[in-house]
Motif scaffolding. Sequence first.
Motif, PDB file in Angstrom:
ATOM      1  N   ARG A 455     -17.061  -0.863  -6.415  1.00  0.00           N
ATOM      2  CA  ARG A 455     -17.920   0.422  -6.604  1.00  0.00           C
ATOM      3  C   ARG A 455     -16.845   1.255  -5.960  1.00  0.00           C
ATOM      4  O   ARG A 455     -16.776   2.467  -6.062  1.00  0.00           O
ATOM      5  CB  ARG A 455     -18.958   1.069  -5.268  1.00  0.00           C
ATOM      6  N   THR A 456     -15.235   0.848  -5.458  1.00  0.00           N
ATOM      7  CA  THR A 456     -14.545   2.022  -4.905  1.00  0.00           C
ATOM      8  C   THR A 456     -13.745   2.548  -6.392  1.00  0.00           C
ATOM      9  O   THR A 456     -13.179   1.648  -6.662  1.00  0.00           O
ATOM     10  CB  THR A 456     -13.080   0.946  -4.084  1.00  0.00           C
ATOM     11  N   PRO A 457     -13.729   3.500  -6.344  1.00  0.00           N
ATOM     12  CA  PRO A 457     -13.474   4.234  -7.918  1.00  0.00           C
ATOM     13  C   PRO A 457     -11.979   3.555  -7.763  1.00  0.00           C
ATOM     14  O   PRO A 457     -11.913   3.602  -9.015  1.00  0.00           O
ATOM     15  CB  PRO A 457     -13.485   5.509  -7.620  1.00  0.00           C
ATOM     16  N   TYR A 458     -10.970   3.721  -7.902  1.00  0.00           N
ATOM     17  CA  TYR A 458      -9.883   3.060  -7.856  1.00  0.00           C
ATOM     18  C   TYR A 458      -9.008   2.799  -7.212  1.00  0.00           C
ATOM     19  O   TYR A 458      -9.609   2.522  -5.691  1.00  0.00           O
ATOM     20  CB  TYR A 458      -8.570   4.049  -8.322  1.00  0.00           C
ATOM     21  N   TRP A 459      -7.731   1.558  -7.532  1.00  0.00           N
ATOM     22  CA  TRP A 459      -6.878   1.126  -6.602  1.00  0.00           C
ATOM     23  C   TRP A 459      -7.459  -0.178  -5.843  1.00  0.00           C
ATOM     24  O   TRP A 459      -7.066  -0.962  -4.781  1.00  0.00           O
ATOM     25  CB  TRP A 459      -5.664   2.279  -5.806  1.00  0.00           C
ATOM     26  N   MET A 460      -8.543  -0.990  -6.328  1.00  0.00           N
ATOM     27  CA  MET A 460      -8.822  -1.998  -5.442  1.00  0.00           C
ATOM     28  C   MET A 460      -9.636  -3.159  -6.356  1.00  0.00           C
ATOM     29  O   MET A 460     -10.536  -2.602  -6.639  1.00  0.00           O
ATOM     30  CB  MET A 460      -9.978  -1.149  -4.111  1.00  0.00           C
ATOM     31  N   GLY A 461      -9.064  -4.016  -6.679  1.00  0.00           N
ATOM     32  CA  GLY A 461      -8.857  -4.941  -7.840  1.00  0.00           C
ATOM     33  C   GLY A 461      -9.490  -5.642  -6.755  1.00  0.00           C
ATOM     34  O   GLY A 461      -9.922  -5.922  -5.220  1.00  0.00           O
ATOM     35  N   PRO A 462     -10.059  -6.805  -7.269  1.00  0.00           N
ATOM     36  CA  PRO A 462     -10.546  -8.352  -7.266  1.00  0.00           C
ATOM     37  C   PRO A 462     -10.782  -9.156  -5.707  1.00  0.00           C
ATOM     38  O   PRO A 462     -10.596  -9.520  -4.936  1.00  0.00           O
ATOM     39  CB  PRO A 462     -11.242  -9.030  -7.899  1.00  0.00           C
ATOM     40  N   ASP A 463      -9.344  -8.843  -5.331  1.00  0.00           N
ATOM     41  CA  ASP A 463      -8.513  -9.551  -4.133  1.00  0.00           C
ATOM     42  C   ASP A 463      -7.497  -8.262  -3.382  1.00  0.00           C
ATOM     43  O   ASP A 463      -6.933  -8.961  -2.490  1.00  0.00           O
ATOM     44  CB  ASP A 463      -7.995 -10.409  -4.765  1.00  0.00           C
ATOM     45  N   ASP A 464      -8.278  -7.150  -3.478  1.00  0.00           N
ATOM     46  CA  ASP A 464      -7.208  -6.108  -2.457  1.00  0.00           C
ATOM     47  C   ASP A 464      -7.547  -6.830  -1.087  1.00  0.00           C
ATOM     48  O   ASP A 464      -8.622  -7.200  -0.566  1.00  0.00           O
ATOM     49  CB  ASP A 464      -8.121  -4.779  -2.520  1.00  0.00           C
ATOM     50  N   ALA A 465      -6.488  -6.522  -0.706  1.00  0.00           N
ATOM     51  CA  ALA A 465      -6.113  -7.210   1.034  1.00  0.00           C
ATOM     52  C   ALA A 465      -7.215  -6.174   1.512  1.00  0.00           C
ATOM     53  O   ALA A 465      -7.376  -6.390   2.716  1.00  0.00           O
ATOM     54  CB  ALA A 465      -4.945  -7.260   1.425  1.00  0.00           C
TER      55      ALA A 465
END
Length: 541
Positions: A455-465
Amino acid sequence: MKRLVRLVQTAAVGAILLATNPALAAQPALEAVFKDFRAIVPPKRVKGVPDYTDAAMAAQLAALKPLMAKLAAIDDNQWPVEDRVDYMIVLAEMRGLDFQHRVHRQWKRDPAFYSPTNLGFGPKIDGAFSIPKLPLDRKKAKELADNLAAVPGIYAQARTNLTEVRGDLARLGITQKNIEINVYDRLAADTARSNPDVSRRAATARDATVLFRDWLVQVAPTAPAHGGIGREDYDWYLKHVLLFPYNWEEMRVIGEREYERSMVFLKLEEHKHRGTAMIEPAETLAEFERRRNVADLKLLDFFKKNDIMTVPDWLQPVVGEGPYILPGDRDPKKPGAFDPPVQRHFFRQTEDRDPMPLRAHNLPGHLFDSIMRDRDQRPIRGADRLFFISGTRVEGWAFYLEEMIQQIGVMDDSPKGREINYILQAKRAARVLPELKLHSNEWTYDEALKSLTSRTPYWMGPDDAIGRFDLELYLRQPGYGIGYHIGKVQFEALMADVAQKEGRNFDLKRFHDRFHSYGVIPISLIRWEMTGKDDQVKTMR
């Protein structure tokens, strides 16, 4: 109280706090109880190891009960409001310790609580130490060696204490221990010649951490999956410890509405500036620092010239602070922030492009609060709060600043920076539901992570730190994730209340300065002092 208000209207916030009249302090009996209470909060130490055994915790709880009775015997009904606020602070902290024993029991449920090293945010054992920069002088080497010597005992005790481990918490603990193992390993290697005693003890600490990590690997698969405290206890904690006026369901509704609002404004900004290319991120540390310094100076100048709030001389930009550091970034096996290929988590994606929103959050937000609190000489409200009691106040104010600078004109010359600000807002709104569902035990950590990242629009993949770290923090510290958006909502409600009362006489700078003058305490208590309305606080007694 009238004297304090006059001071707020005519002096800088720092001067206000230093000039606070001791006669306005809480009643002596309250201060005495507060002092006695604070003395029992740190655990006893046995050979350098903080004691969280059943016997020690039972003794701590037994010492708390008569202090709570002493507090209850104090009649504050005829006190001035500012002293009654201090009473509520002491009451909330005592309830916080009681809640730790009744419900949270981190020493029994949460393996990551046993973190001897202070690598980042999150609850941890008393006395967690930071790794100092090398080389070490004799005093620092001795201190570090003594701290390292306690690590095997800490983990030996942890394995006995952790009788209620939860699967999600165990898996987070495993990740944390892997980082600590690398930290100790690097420390042992780096001090082998210069400080052999430190090196040996670092190696021993590493080996003890490996054994504890391996034990967690065995425990995790059979532990109950969910790590939340339960919806009923979550509501009780927020109301009676954090003194927060909203419950689980109200925050769910508010959080979803804030998410929708952020997404709509983002799409309007994107449409308005659809012909403008997105800002490229800084590719070097020097360029990153240059952009951040420009933002800091612009921000403080704007606040001064436009009478946003008092900007004291002691509020200055931090030089050479570097990018946002996560605990995982302290892993010595991880490349540096700008080592190619550059790996950017969500916050790096935003700040490397336009640092202004996060500078508002951190400079007149967190840094201002931190220094102001350090300068506050009032015995009770000037102390660092325990049990996250001021967390929603701190994060709510800081997040309010992000939107405020957008609405008041600071970012008018940065169309894509405005978009970035709304991306940040949407991400923070997307945090609310995962925290609520984690603590109601409806979602596991992985399910909450999927919701946040998708649900974060951009720049956050499934494994974002950042996504992973955020949810670890919110699972382990109830109230943290909701504190940004819902704390901002609470702050805005207070501003609207004061603005409605003052009408065209409302002055933004005066409002901000008055808000700060009450200290870094829950907004519900600030509201009581600022407006005289005690309807929220009455439900929290």
